[in-house]
Structure formats: structure tokens, C-alpha cells
Design an enzyme around this catalytic site. Structure first.
Site, PDB file in Angstrom:
ATOM      1  N   GLU A 342     -23.732   1.203 -16.740  1.00  0.00           N
ATOM      2  CA  GLU A 342     -23.923   2.605 -15.966  1.00  0.00           C
ATOM      3  C   GLU A 342     -25.385   3.217 -15.816  1.00  0.00           C
ATOM      4  OE1 GLU A 342     -19.520   4.505 -16.922  1.00  0.00           O
ATOM      5  OE2 GLU A 342     -21.007   4.556 -18.622  1.00  0.00           O
TER       6      GLU A 342
HETATM    7  C1  NGO Z   1     -17.324   2.943 -19.989  1.00  0.00           C
HETATM    8  C2  NGO Z   1     -18.823   3.663 -20.533  1.00  0.00           C
HETATM    9  C3  NGO Z   1     -18.669   4.266 -21.618  1.00  0.00           C
HETATM   10  C4  NGO Z   1     -17.636   5.285 -21.967  1.00  0.00           C
HETATM   11  C5  NGO Z   1     -16.230   4.430 -21.600  1.00  0.00           C
HETATM   12  C6  NGO Z   1     -15.260   5.194 -21.936  1.00  0.00           C
HETATM   13  C7  NGO Z   1     -18.745   1.516 -20.756  1.00  0.00           C
HETATM   14  C8  NGO Z   1     -19.175   0.097 -20.766  1.00  0.00           C
HETATM   15  N1  NGO Z   1     -19.550   2.281 -20.539  1.00  0.00           N
HETATM   16  O1  NGO Z   1     -17.463   1.557 -20.778  1.00  0.00           O
HETATM   17  O2  NGO Z   1     -19.845   5.026 -21.612  1.00  0.00           O
HETATM   18  O3  NGO Z   1     -17.756   5.887 -23.154  1.00  0.00           O
HETATM   19  O4  NGO Z   1     -16.277   3.691 -20.651  1.00  0.00           O
HETATM   20  O5  NGO Z   1     -13.810   4.474 -21.614  1.00  0.00           O
END
Ligand code: NGO
Length: 536
Positions: A342
Site C-alpha cells: 500500500e
Molecule cells: C492490509 C493492510 C494493513 C491492514 C490490513 C487490515 C496489508 C498487507 N496491508 O494488509 O495495513 O492493517 O489490511 O486487514
């Protein structure tokens, strides 16, 4: 849950058993002749174990643990330690002395020997005279001990003397894991968890032969590991958490204690520093890390994708070098996780540039890179592993990008969010957790095959599975346990058991037998209606 390294005074346990015997005697006073003792209940079937063993050959006569049983170990420090761990599990509930010795015959024997066991496999043979667990490595003996626990009645997990009898079904189990990487992740950034809370989770993971503990040590909401050369990361960046609580961080001594405790349960700690996104806590701690030189405020919300290290500044790589060097020095395991998910506030070109500079730093300090699967959008280093966290709805293009990297040698750890994320709600009514990846009940989380999951990725690229627990909504050990149990057991089985044993209808029966064990251990779990739990 009982801490296995705690020793309850033996005397009080012996007194407990004497009282039980006295109480039993009291009923027979004056009522001659004493009725014949009730026949022993049948022991649990040999294969009723999670994760399912690779092979189970039932025999005829069970072994009965009695007051005369000894735990016989090879004369080596590590095997003796595993013997003592087993004794710590069995003594409080049986009330038996269970001496750990390297002489004598029969009883429970733990021995190292050459054989087709691999690094973590074992053989368990049970019959009238005793139970012998054989392995090539101590880790195999430890996993065999977990199997033995499950073959005994659930009451063996209790902290006070129970009546027994303590029967282990006869026969032979030959067992070794499908995958070398069987992980669980705990996000200690969104909410901080103490060393004791982490160790409690480690004990729970060990029950199911999980061998990696991935710690998500940094994120927007908190930096959780002391770095001597950048002290404000922990003291300031670690000073809060989601919803504004006081947060916290691990000193290096704390971290080493977690590593030591994990190793004593044959788990390796995989530390993660998430970069270049998910870095607000670091950016808030040091203004110089920001492209504009201005430190943002600490963040206690739950948005993602708004922060980025400054890819164009040299200080960024000094920072990464220092953090990776210090973390690598206190991490005996081979892997270091650099996040990479992200990075919505980093341009694609910058992301690629960043990963090209950061991965060699990890190698320089002797570690192998693990990254979330977005790393495959850059150039994964030789030997890197990508952790896939997509879902059924993930675009074909993104899946193909990961599959292509796998074809080119990048290993995969599978954590599909709509199967393996322990923070997803079980049902719409689950009081904790999130639902962005959908609802994940027990069947959905268990019922898939990691070997054939990602189209186009060779089965040989799959190094294992991991169940992440993100903690935006999770604040206590009770919260952790409610979300992890029962799904964690299924994740562990996907990592350990051969694909040929995969069968939901059989699994749910083995899983149901874990319920009374969790009750005995004080683990509060979700009693999913999909599982035929015995009545309480
Ligand atoms: C995503 C995000 C995290 C969140 C999570 C919550 C990943 C790899 N990045 O997973 O920052 O906490 O979802 O479910």
C-alpha cells in the site's frame, strides 16, 4: 493460559493426588465389597490430531501414563529441556511426579536418531510399555510432544489435579511438514502488546506446530522497536496507538527475550519494518526524513496509504541502513520483512528505485528479504519471498504479476486476505475485526489448497502459509484468541499436513476435539456453528 516454564510446587500437586485418593477411599468405607472399578474409557483415536499427521497406523494396546511413568530423554541439554517442558504440561493435571531422566526403560521416551524425519518431522510409537518419540532434530521431538498432548484427554491441559485415566491410543504416527514456512503474524503497531502477551501467543502457536512468528513492528500508528542510532523512533514514534492509547515499544532486551522464548518453542521471529509506506510514526519522529523537512503529527486513526519515506533523499538510506543493521544484529533468523504494501503515496518509479536500494542493504546484513506481494511490482532480489495477501477479487493482472515472479524464482508465502486474515470477522455479528476482505468463517479459512491457489504460480514456489492478525480492533490477549481460534488451527494444518489429508468433514471433527483443550487452557474461542463442538 498456563505458562509452561512456570513450575508449580510439586508438593502441592502430590498432596492434591493424595487427597483425591483419600476422597475415593472415603466412598468405600463401610460399603463392602467395593464395586469393580469402571472400565477405562477408550483413548482418543490416534489420528485425532490437528494438524493432521502425515501417516497414522493404529495399533492394539494403548499406553497408560501412571504415577510410575518416567520421561526418558537422551543425555543432551536440549532434549532434557523438551522433556522438562513435557513434564510441566503433564504434572499439574496428572499429579504424577514424572521424573525426567536419562536412564531406565519404558514410559515416555524422547530420542534423537538418524532417520527419514527431516528438520521437523518425528515418529511417535505408542503401545502397552510406553510411548517413544523419535526425531532427527530437537524441533521434531518438540512437534511430537505437541501430538502426544493431543492424544491425551483434554483435561491434561488443566492446571489442577484431574482424575484421569491418562491413556494414549496404541500405534505409530509418522509425521513431517508439507511446508517449511508456517507462520503467524501479530501487528504490534496498531495496538501494542507486551512481551508477556506475545509469549502467551507463542505458546498457543506452538500447540499447532507453527514455526514462524512475524512481528509487524512499525506502521503509521507506532514504531515498536528501540533503535539506538535513531532513539526517537521508539520513544516518540512508539508513544501512541490506534484510538490514542499510550502504545509502547520493545527495548532490545525485550525483543531478545521474545526471540529466545520463541526459539524455545521452535519458532523463528521474522521482524518487519514496513516501508516506504506505512511510515508515519518514523516521519513524525524525525523531520529530516520528510521530503519537505516537516514532521507530521503522530497518527492514531486507521487509514492506510497516506505516508511515504522520501525516496530522493540520501538520509532515507542512512536511516534504513541503521535500522536494518541494528535489527539484523538481534535477529538470529534468516529473514527480514521490509513490508512494501500500500505505498499509495509513493510513485511507481520511486517505489522501484526504493526497493532497488533497500534490498541490497538487507543482504549486506546477512538477511533474506520478505516483502508483501507488491514487491513483485519492483524487482525482487535473488532469494526474496513475496507474501501474497490478495483475495478472490484481486485483479487478474496483479495475480499474474505475482505468478510471473514466482516462475522467475521468487518464493511465495500465501496469506490470502479472504482466507488467512485473522482480523476478518467470522460473521456480520462478530464484535471485533474488519470485513473489507469479506466474512471469513472457519470453513472458508480452511478449505483451500495453497499448492494450487495462485493460477500460473508453480507449486514448488510456495514456501508456506501465514495467518496475519492485524490489530486495528484488537487490544487484548482475549481479543487475539477470539479471532485466532479456531481459524489459526486451520492455517497451521494447511501449512503442515499433506494435501491428501485435506477434507473439511474430517477436519471439523478433529477441530471440535480442540474445543475442550482450549477451555482447559483458558483460551476463549469463537464457537462457530460450522464445527460440531462437544457440549460444555
Ligand atoms: C492490509 C493492510 C494493513 C491492514 C490490513 C487490515 C496489508 C498487507 N496491508 O494488509 O495495513 O492493517 O489490511 O486487514
Amino acid at each position: 493460559m498456563r505458562r509452561h516454564h512456570r513450575t508449580t510446587p510439586r508438593i502441592s500437586r502430590l498432596l492434591g493426588s493424595l487427597l483425591l485418593v483419600a476422597a475415593a477411599g472415603a466412598f468405600t468405607v463401610g460399603s463392602a465389597p467395593a464395586p469393580a472399578p469402571a472400565p477405562d474409557p477408550a483413548p482418543a483415536p490416534l489420528g485425532r490430531v490437528v494438524p493432521a499427521p502425515a501417516s497414522v497406523e493404529p495399533g492394539t494396546s494403548p499406553y497408560r501414563v501412571t504415577g510410575g511413568t518416567g520421561i526418558r530423554v537422551d543425555d543432551s541439554r536440549e532434549v532434557r529441556r523438551i522433556g522438562a517442558y513435557l513434564a510441566d504440561v503433564l504434572r499439574p493435571s496428572t499429579g504424577y511426579p514424572l521424573p525426567v531422566t536419562s536412564h531406565g526403560q519404558g514410559g515416555i521416551r524422547l530420542r534423537l536418531a538418524k532417520g527419514p524425519f527431516g528438520a521437523e518431522g518425528y515418529r511417535l510409537e505408542s503401545g502397552r510399555k510406553g510411548v517413544t518419540i523419535t526425531a532427527a532434530e530437537p524441533a521434531g521431538l518438540f512437534h511430537g510432544v505437541q501430538t502426544l498432548r493431543q492424544l491425551l484427554p483434554a483435561a491434561v491441559e488443566k492446571d489442577s489435579v484431574q482424575p484421569g485415566p491418562w491413556l494414549v491410543a496404541g500405534g505409530t504416527i509418522e509425521d513431517s511438514p508439507r511446508y517449511a514456512y508456517r507462520g503467524a503474524m501479530l501487528d504490534v503497531s496498531r495496538h501494542f502488546f507486551t512481551v508477556a502477551q506475545v509469549e502467551r501467543y507463542i505458546d498457543e502457536l506452538a500447540l499447532y506446530k507453527v514455526n514462524k512468528l512475524h512481528l509487524h513492528l512499525s506502521d503509521d500508528q507506532g514504531w515498536r522497536i528501540a533503535i539506538d542510532s535513531w532513539p526517537r523512533l521508539a520513544t516518540y514514534g512508539g508513544s501512541t496507538q490506534v484510538d490514542g492509547g499510550k502504545g509502547g515499544y520493545y527495548t532490545k532486551a525485550d525483543y531478545k527475550e521474545i526471540v529466545r522464548y520463541a526459539a524455545s518453542r521452535y519458532l523463528e521471529v521474522v521482524p518487519e519494518i514496513d516501508m516506504p509506506g506505512h511510515t508515519n510514526a518514523a516521519l513524525a519522529s524525525y523531520a529530516g526524513l520528510n521530503c519537505d523537512g516537516v514532521a507530521p503529527p503522530l497518527y492514531t486513526g486507521t487509514d492506510v496509504g497516506f505516508s511515504s519515506l522520501c525516496v530522493g533523499k540520501d538520509i532515507t538510506y542512512d536511516f534504513v541502513d541503521d535500522v536494518v543493521r541494528e535489527l539484523a544484529a538481534i535477529t538470529p533468523g534468516r529473514s527480514l520483512h521490509i513490508g512494501g504494501d500500500e505505498a499509495h503515496s509513493t510513485s511507481h518509479a520511486d517505489y522501484v528505485k526504493f526497493m532497488d536500494r533497500v534490498q541490497p542493504i538487507v543482504a549486506k546484513y546477512g538477511k533474506t528479504v520478505i516483502g508483501w506481494h507488491q514487491l513483485t511490482g519492483a524487482t525482487p532480489a535473488q532469494g526474496a519471498l513475496a507474501q501474497y495477501w490478495g483475495l478472490d477479487d484481486t485483479s487478474e493482472a496483479e495475480k499474474a504479476q505475482v505468478a510471473k515472479a514466482a516462475q522467475n524464482g521468487t518464493g511465495l508465502i500465501l496469506s490470502p486476505a479472504d482466507r488467512m486474515y485473522l482480523d476478518m470477522k467470522y460473521t456480520a455479528d462478530t464484535p471485533l475485526g474488519q470485513d473489507w476482505a469479506g466474512l471469513v468463517d472457519v470453513k472458508r479459512s480452511y478449505d483451500w489448497d495453497p499448492g494450487a491457489y495462485l493460477p500460473g504460480a508453480p507449486a514448488s514456489a510456495v514456501r508456506g502459509v501465514e495467518a496475519p492478525l492485524w490489530t486495528e480492533t484488537i487490544q487484548s490477549s482475549a481479543d487475539i484468541e477470539y479471532m485466532a481460534f479456531p481459524r489459526l488451527a486451520g492455517a497451521a494444518e494447511l501449512g503442515w499436513s499433506p494435501a491428501a489429508t485435506h477434507d473439511w468433514d474430517a477436519y471439523k471433527v478433529r477441530l471440535a476435539a480442540q474445543g475442550p483443550r482450549w477451555d482447559a487452557l483458558g483460551i476463549g474461542y469463537y464457537r462457530s456453528p460450522q464445527v460440531p463442538w462437544p457440549a460444555r
